[in-house]
Enzyme design. Structure first.
Site, PDB file in Angstrom:
ATOM      1  N   LYS A  46       0.840  -1.212   0.000  1.00 50.90           N
ATOM      2  CA  LYS A  46       0.000   0.000   0.000  1.00 50.90           C
ATOM      3  C   LYS A  46       0.867   1.250   0.000  1.00 50.90           C
ATOM      4  CE  LYS A  46       0.826   1.265   4.443  1.00 50.90           C
ATOM      5  NZ  LYS A  46       1.428   2.397   4.994  1.00 50.90           N
ATOM      6  N   GLY A  87       3.796  -6.811   6.070  1.00 48.65           N
ATOM      7  CA  GLY A  87       3.280  -7.801   7.030  1.00 48.65           C
ATOM      8  C   GLY A  87       1.762  -7.844   6.990  1.00 48.65           C
ATOM      9  N   ASP A 117      -3.267  -1.862   9.227  1.00 53.20           N
ATOM     10  CA  ASP A 117      -3.351  -1.797   7.764  1.00 53.20           C
ATOM     11  C   ASP A 117      -4.018  -3.034   7.148  1.00 53.20           C
ATOM     12  OD1 ASP A 117      -2.068   0.664   7.667  1.00 53.20           O
ATOM     13  OD2 ASP A 117      -0.077  -0.233   7.491  1.00 53.20           O
ATOM     14  N   GLY A 152       7.322   0.726   5.591  1.00 55.87           N
ATOM     15  CA  GLY A 152       6.189   1.651   5.487  1.00 55.87           C
ATOM     16  C   GLY A 152       5.229   1.287   4.371  1.00 55.87           C
ATOM     17  N   MET A 153       5.317   0.035   3.870  1.00 54.68           N
ATOM     18  CA  MET A 153       4.459  -0.366   2.749  1.00 54.68           C
ATOM     19  C   MET A 153       3.500  -1.498   3.123  1.00 54.68           C
ATOM     20  SD  MET A 153       6.860   0.242  -0.485  1.00 54.68           S
ATOM     21  CE  MET A 153       5.388   0.508  -1.449  1.00 54.68           C
TER      22      MET A 153
HETATM   23  P1  ATP Z   1       3.358  -0.601   8.158  1.00 55.65           P
HETATM   24  O1  ATP Z   1       3.455   0.174   6.899  1.00 55.65           O
HETATM   25  O2  ATP Z   1       2.079  -1.389   8.295  1.00 55.65           O
HETATM   26  O3  ATP Z   1       3.736   0.159   9.386  1.00 55.65           O
HETATM   27  P2  ATP Z   1       5.850  -1.747   7.525  1.00 55.65           P
HETATM   28  O4  ATP Z   1       5.776  -1.856   6.038  1.00 55.65           O
HETATM   29  O5  ATP Z   1       6.605  -0.587   8.056  1.00 55.65           O
HETATM   30  O6  ATP Z   1       4.399  -1.782   8.102  1.00 55.65           O
HETATM   31  P3  ATP Z   1       6.230  -4.539   7.824  1.00 55.65           P
HETATM   32  O7  ATP Z   1       7.134  -5.042   6.767  1.00 55.65           O
HETATM   33  O8  ATP Z   1       4.792  -4.809   7.698  1.00 55.65           O
HETATM   34  O9  ATP Z   1       6.503  -3.009   8.067  1.00 55.65           O
HETATM   35  O10 ATP Z   1       6.790  -5.093   9.219  1.00 55.65           O
HETATM   36  C1  ATP Z   1       6.378  -4.542  10.451  1.00 55.65           C
HETATM   37  C2  ATP Z   1       6.721  -5.520  11.563  1.00 55.65           C
HETATM   38  O11 ATP Z   1       5.996  -6.711  11.376  1.00 55.65           O
HETATM   39  C3  ATP Z   1       8.180  -5.901  11.621  1.00 55.65           C
HETATM   40  O12 ATP Z   1       8.577  -5.808  12.977  1.00 55.65           O
HETATM   41  C4  ATP Z   1       8.219  -7.352  11.164  1.00 55.65           C
HETATM   42  O13 ATP Z   1       9.200  -8.082  11.882  1.00 55.65           O
HETATM   43  C5  ATP Z   1       6.832  -7.856  11.534  1.00 55.65           C
HETATM   44  N1  ATP Z   1       6.279  -8.899  10.637  1.00 55.65           N
HETATM   45  C6  ATP Z   1       5.486  -9.902  11.014  1.00 55.65           C
HETATM   46  N2  ATP Z   1       5.112 -10.644   9.966  1.00 55.65           N
HETATM   47  C7  ATP Z   1       5.662 -10.106   8.875  1.00 55.65           C
HETATM   48  C8  ATP Z   1       5.619 -10.426   7.496  1.00 55.65           C
HETATM   49  N3  ATP Z   1       4.917 -11.475   7.030  1.00 55.65           N
HETATM   50  N4  ATP Z   1       6.280  -9.630   6.638  1.00 55.65           N
HETATM   51  C9  ATP Z   1       6.949  -8.553   7.114  1.00 55.65           C
HETATM   52  N5  ATP Z   1       7.042  -8.216   8.409  1.00 55.65           N
HETATM   53  C10 ATP Z   1       6.404  -8.967   9.287  1.00 55.65           C
END
Ligand code: ATP
Length: 336
Positions: A19, A132, A166, A128-129
């Protein structure tokens, strides 16, 4: 995994987009510790791929009683979080809990029915995308079908909101206004496509650190999403460039000043606008068209080698069922 395991519809694939937040305003901290947000989400053509499959003897894996007690496993290569640290597995267990499926621990014997979630991770992590959250959304949508849970979209979004802010948007996809902690989703119109160069950063920036910095240094601005919503209807990238807005950006730049420098370098190289992706540290460069995205990728390749050309909006999770196998692999049928 042997090819026969996919023959009778007991395996599904789903690809789930990352996203973008085209608008992100923080309205303040809530009593529950989350922040009140107003955001415009849009899915983008950068995907994680999940394959979910039921394994076990055919007589067992088709037997309703046997399917109520099963082992649920995640297959993913590090550095992707393993086991219950992974949102995809947590989503599976939560859906199972709500659907009367008891997860079996310990080693499997030949009578055990197993569900595997095979995760091919392509969305950059802690970037930030919502990578997870995308995986959690993919697991919920695919397992709802594989396990015949019969949950409606709103029920899946409700479960998703318990897993991460999200996740409801990742289940919905497209373009949507998000309110509350980002979990109250209203789809909105977007024409498009819009073209991007996505510039991940090798050093992660945890979301809680950025919100803490916002608490310390920032205040709500009261700016609303109208300009972004008009721009999305107009298809004009220059208009969207002028409207992009992220109130976490200054807080992230305080923690990581080099991001401000990289942002300026992308603008100097021809981007129409550059905005932080969610809580960062990824930078999103908006450009006029696909050719401009490729040109920008070449121009910044030396200092941003992992940059990805993408377009938005993408859809939501796309589900495909494996209906048979050919010499070159499983045959897939798109479900929705
Ligand atoms: P958001 O934009 O929702 O804040 P993000 O893109 O910054 O998320 P993600 O890659 O979603 O970050 O990871 C956030 C946290 O979730 C990390 O601490 C990661 O270890 C944990 N996590 C749990 N499951 C997953 C997964 N399947 N893929 C990525 N990160 C995961």
């Amino acid at each position: 995994m042997g090819p026969a395991e996919g023959i009778d519809g007991t395996a599904l694939r789903v690809r789930v987009p990352a996203k973008l937040n085209l608008f992100l305003a923080v309205r303040g901290r809530r009593p529950d510790g989350y922040h009140e947000l107003v955001t415009v989400f849009q899915s983008v053509s950068l995907y994680d791929h999940l394959r979910v499959a039921l394994l076990g003897l055919p007589g067992r894996r088709h037997h309703p009683a046997a399917r109520r007690r099963m082992r649920v496993e995640l297959w993913a290569d590090p550095p992707v979080p393993q086991g219950r640290d992974n949102l995809a597995l947590r989503a599976a267990l939560r859906l199972g809990e709500r659907s009367g499926i008891v997860p079996l621990e310990g080693s499997a014997d030949r009578d055990t029915v197993r569900t595997i979630i095979d995760l091919d991770k392509r969305i950059p992590m802690t970037a930030g995308m919502a990578g997870g959250s995308a995986d959690a959304a993919g697991a919920l949508v695919a397992l709802n079908r594989l396990w015949s849970c019969g949950m409606a979209g709103d029920q899946l979004r409700h479960i998703g909101a318990e897993l991460g802010s999200d996740v409801p948007f990742c289940i919905t996809g497209g373009t949507a206004l998000g309110a509350g902690r980002g979990t109250d989703i209203t789809p909105v119109l977007s024409r498009g496509p819009f073209h991007w160069l996505i510039c991940p950063d090798p050093q992660p920036l945890p979301t809680p650190d950025v919100f803490r910095a916002w608490d310390r240094y920032a205040r709500p601005t009261g700016v609303g999403p109208d300009e972004v919503l008009y721009a999305l209807r107009s298809t004009d990238p220059a208009r969207l460039a002028a409207a992009l807005h992220n109130e976490l950006q200054e807080s992230a730049f305080r923690l990581r000043p080099e991001l401000r420098v990289r942002r300026q370098a992308l603008l100097d190289a021809g981007a129409l606008a550059v905005v932080l992706a969610g809580s960062g540290p990824t930078l999103l460069a908006l450009v006029a068209d696909a050719a401009a995205a490729e040109a920008l990728a070449y121009a910044v390749a030396r200092w941003c080698p992992g940059a990805v050309v993408a377009s938005s909006p993408a859809g939501g999770p796309e589900l495909m069922v494996e209906v048979g196998t050919s010499d070159t692999g499983p045959l897939l049928r798109t479900l929705e």
